[in-house]
Each structure stands twice: as C-alpha cells, then as structure tokens.
Design a protein around this motif. Structure first.
Motif, PDB file in Angstrom:
ATOM      1  N   PRO A 184      51.786  24.332 -17.929  1.00  0.00           N
ATOM      2  CA  PRO A 184      51.344  23.691 -19.072  1.00  0.00           C
ATOM      3  C   PRO A 184      50.730  24.355 -20.352  1.00  0.00           C
ATOM      4  CG  PRO A 184      50.508  22.576 -16.932  1.00  0.00           C
ATOM      5  CD  PRO A 184      50.943  24.085 -16.781  1.00  0.00           C
ATOM      6  N   GLU A 220      61.896  20.680 -19.987  1.00  0.00           N
ATOM      7  CA  GLU A 220      62.797  21.682 -18.996  1.00  0.00           C
ATOM      8  C   GLU A 220      63.463  22.792 -19.532  1.00  0.00           C
ATOM      9  OE1 GLU A 220      65.623  18.303 -18.167  1.00  0.00           O
ATOM     10  OE2 GLU A 220      67.267  20.129 -17.753  1.00  0.00           O
ATOM     11  N   PHE A 257      58.168  13.294 -11.492  1.00  0.00           N
ATOM     12  CA  PHE A 257      58.646  14.852 -11.586  1.00  0.00           C
ATOM     13  C   PHE A 257      59.033  15.495 -10.164  1.00  0.00           C
ATOM     14  CE2 PHE A 257      56.124  15.292 -15.723  1.00  0.00           C
ATOM     15  CZ  PHE A 257      57.070  14.564 -16.460  1.00  0.00           C
TER      16      PHE A 257
HETATM   17  C1  LIG Z   1      55.950  22.738 -18.484  1.00  0.00           C
HETATM   18  S1  LIG Z   1      55.929  21.566 -16.926  1.00  0.00           S
HETATM   19  C2  LIG Z   1      57.173  22.419 -16.150  1.00  0.00           C
HETATM   20  C3  LIG Z   1      58.583  21.778 -16.623  1.00  0.00           C
HETATM   21  C4  LIG Z   1      59.823  22.704 -15.604  1.00  0.00           C
HETATM   22  N1  LIG Z   1      59.798  24.257 -15.956  1.00  0.00           N
HETATM   23  C5  LIG Z   1      61.091  21.992 -15.745  1.00  0.00           C
HETATM   24  O1  LIG Z   1      62.063  22.915 -16.284  1.00  0.00           O
HETATM   25  O2  LIG Z   1      61.394  20.914 -15.501  1.00  0.00           O
HETATM   26  C6  LIG Z   1      54.853  21.693 -16.438  1.00  0.00           C
HETATM   27  C7  LIG Z   1      54.525  20.736 -15.134  1.00  0.00           C
HETATM   28  O3  LIG Z   1      53.018  21.095 -14.495  1.00  0.00           O
HETATM   29  C8  LIG Z   1      52.772  19.969 -14.018  1.00  0.00           C
HETATM   30  N2  LIG Z   1      51.239  19.902 -13.689  1.00  0.00           N
HETATM   31  C9  LIG Z   1      50.192  20.019 -14.510  1.00  0.00           C
HETATM   32  N3  LIG Z   1      49.159  20.218 -13.818  1.00  0.00           N
HETATM   33  C10 LIG Z   1      49.292  20.446 -12.735  1.00  0.00           C
HETATM   34  C11 LIG Z   1      48.497  20.748 -11.430  1.00  0.00           C
HETATM   35  N4  LIG Z   1      47.150  20.926 -11.430  1.00  0.00           N
HETATM   36  N5  LIG Z   1      49.357  20.748 -10.154  1.00  0.00           N
HETATM   37  C12 LIG Z   1      50.877  20.691 -10.216  1.00  0.00           C
HETATM   38  N6  LIG Z   1      51.478  20.524 -11.175  1.00  0.00           N
HETATM   39  C13 LIG Z   1      50.814  20.235 -12.320  1.00  0.00           C
HETATM   40  C14 LIG Z   1      52.990  18.823 -15.026  1.00  0.00           C
HETATM   41  O4  LIG Z   1      53.100  17.470 -14.480  1.00  0.00           O
HETATM   42  C15 LIG Z   1      54.364  19.372 -15.706  1.00  0.00           C
HETATM   43  O5  LIG Z   1      55.306  18.501 -14.950  1.00  0.00           O
END
Ligand SMILES: C[S@@+](CC[C@H](N)C(=O)[O-])C[C@H]1O[C@@H](n2cnc3c(N)ncnc32)[C@H](O)[C@@H]1O
Length: 296
Positions: free
Chosen positions: A31, A224, A275
């Motif tokens: 994130p 993505e 997701f």
């Molecule tokens: C930038 S996105 C990743 C997108 C991915 N690279 C794709 O191509 O689909 C980051 C993800 O981290 C998740 N996220 C945020 N905080 C989190 C946590 N503490 N533990 C696990 N996942 C988390 C969010 O829900 C989000 O889907």
C-alpha cells in the motif's frame, strides 16, 4: 515440495506464522499510503477531503477519490507520513525474520512516501541497495489547469495559460531494492541459496529500469501490476526454481501468479476478502480472463 500458499488475513499477524529463513525473495506492491482507496489509508489523518469526502469533492464527481490535498500545514498531514513509517516497520520486522542472508527485498513504493519505506527497512536491519524503476508506456495524467481555477474566481491571466497544479506526468513507479545482511560474502549466499546476485539475460547487465506497458484495464484489482512485468523482475533476481517468493500484500494475486508461471514457490497474503478470492481463483484455480486478445 515448494509452497503454494495463499493466506487470507492481516500480514502483520500472518507473517508471524512463517518459519524463519523460509523465504528467498520478497517482491511486493505494498500500500502506497496515498489514500486513494480505503485499504490505502494507514494513518489517523481525519482531514475532511480524504477519500473524496470534502464538500467540493462531493459536488463534482471528477474530483471524487482524488485523495486529500496534502499541504503539510496541519499536524495531521505531517503525522500521516510518520504513521506510515511505523506501520511499515510493524511488518518489515517480520520480513527480517523469515528471509535468508542475502535475500533481495523488492518493494513497489510511492514516489511520495518511498523515503519512509526505505527508513523502515534500514531501521529493521536491511541494507538499501538501489531504487529500481518500472517505466510505463503511458502516464495517468491528472494536473489541474490554473486558468480553470482562476475562472471560478472570476479572474483571467494569460501568463498562467500553460500552468498547472498537481503532478508532473508520472511515467515511472519506484521499486525499492534492499537486502538482508549476510555474514561472509555474497558468493557464499549465491552458492548456498542461489540468492544475492542477479541474472544477466543474454550476458548483458540489466538496467535498473524495467520498461513494461501498463495494463490497459485493471480487472482484478484497482492497482494491479502486469504479470509480465513481475516475471521480468523475477527473471533477474530469482536464479533457481527452488525459490519461494513472498508477497505480503498480494491484492488480486499478480505477484504469486508470476511466481507460479515461473515455477517458483510462493506465499501471498491479502487482508480484503474480495481481493483474496480473486487471487485464489486466479492463482490456484487458474481462472483467467481474456481481455483485448490477451489472457490476464
Ligand atoms: C497495492 S495493492 C496490491 C495489488 C497487487 N499487486 C495486484 O496486482 O493485484 C495492496 C494490497 O494490500 C492489501 N493490504 C493492505 N493492508 C494489508 C495488511 N495489513 N495485510 C494484508 N494485506 C493488506 C490491500 O487490501 C491491497 O489489496
């Protein structure tokens, strides 16, 4: 057996269940803390413009979700950056435990907060090696014309005709490259675990810039990453099929999918159920989709 593990949960907890020294490479699109989506708000900033909730944003749909204008004036604005740093430290601490000596840590990060991620990595014991970039073929431009703003104030001044407010066209995304410290030499790490160096396709030293087209449409996740880009990065850093790639923020699963298509083991973690389900379908059940003649 190489692990093929997808976990639904919060990384800050779930990482604790992984064995020490069990991960060869961390590749993650973490994130960014730019507050564009709910899952990306990692601070207590209560500014009313956050997530498109200010009166001006609610009035104008094109304004919605632009995120909070950070003018750095309020204490909350300044804290948002520091709170993000603390949040990063909370899971980077676990990365240190689960990785191996010489493991590369590759984190897509925002241009605005990358310094906080780098400091968190360093303060948890990793060594910063480089900043790689993903150069896209097109930028998502969104800078506001000053003239438009002036018009709303009943003003006009031609000297501002070509002047805008906001970001220069963001044609690249940075990828922080850190490494877990090693005793002995990198050659020892390479001989022991096949990590710590990089592969030179066709014998040429790769640039620290990965050029790859951005997805025309994001169908699995709002941010993505292209699976082809992930495979290009892994091709350079993962020398061996025995490697296990960890992505603690996998979203729609592009990174575990890239690892799987390269015959590597993988561990992916995602907090949001929808997701996670997408990633599970895509990576483990091989549910793919055809878009504009391409399988994604
Ligand atoms: C930038 S996105 C990743 C997108 C991915 N690279 C794709 O191509 O689909 C980051 C993800 O981290 C998740 N996220 C945020 N905080 C989190 C946590 N503490 N533990 C696990 N996942 C988390 C969010 O829900 C989000 O889907």
């Amino acid at each position: 057996m190489k692990p093929q593990l997808l976990i639904h949960g919060d990384s800050r907890e779930e990482l604790k269940s992984l064995e020490p020294n069990s991960i060869d490479i961390v590749l993650s699109d973490i994130p960014y803390n730019i507050s564009f989506d709910e899952w990306d708000v990692l601070h207590q900033n209560k500014n009313s413009a956050l997530l498109g909730s200010s009166p001006a944003q609610l009035k104008n749909a094109s304004f919605k979700k632009r995120g909070k204008p950070i003018n750095g004036w309020s204490k909350d604005d300044r804290n948002a950056s520091y709170e993000y740093y603390e949040w990063c430290r909370s899971w980077i601490k676990e990365l240190y435990r689960v990785t191996k000596e010489g493991s590369p840590i590759l984190l897509f990060s925002s241009r605005r907060y990358l310094h906080r991620v780098a400091s968190a990595l360093e303060d948890e014991g990793f060594v910063i090696r480089d900043i790689l970039i993903w150069e896209k073929d097109k930028a998502h431009k969104k800078a506001q014309r000053v003239q438009k703003v002036l018009e709303r104030r009943g003003m006009h001044d031609t000297q501002f005709d070509n002047y805008r407010i906001g970001n220069l066209a963001p044609i690249f995304e940075p990828i922080l490259f850190a490494m877990k410290p090693y005793k002995g030499t990198l050659t020892d790490c390479i001989l022991r675990d096949r990590i710590g160096g990089f592969y030179c396709p066709d014998g040429k030293i790769p640039d620290n810039k990965f050029v790859y087209p951005a997805n025309r449409k994001n169908v699995f996740h709002p941010t993505e990453k292209p699976v082809g880009l992930i495979k290009n990065i892994l091709e350079v850093f993962s020398l061996d099929e025995s490697h296990v790639i960890l992505d603690p923020f996998m979203g729609g699963g592009s990174i575990p999918l890239g690892a799987k298509e390269m015959n590597r083991g993988f561990v992916g973690i995602e907090k949001q159920r929808t997701f996670f389900q997408t990633a599970y379908g895509r990576v483990l059940k091989q549910e793919r989709m055809e878009i504009e003649g391409m399988y994604v």
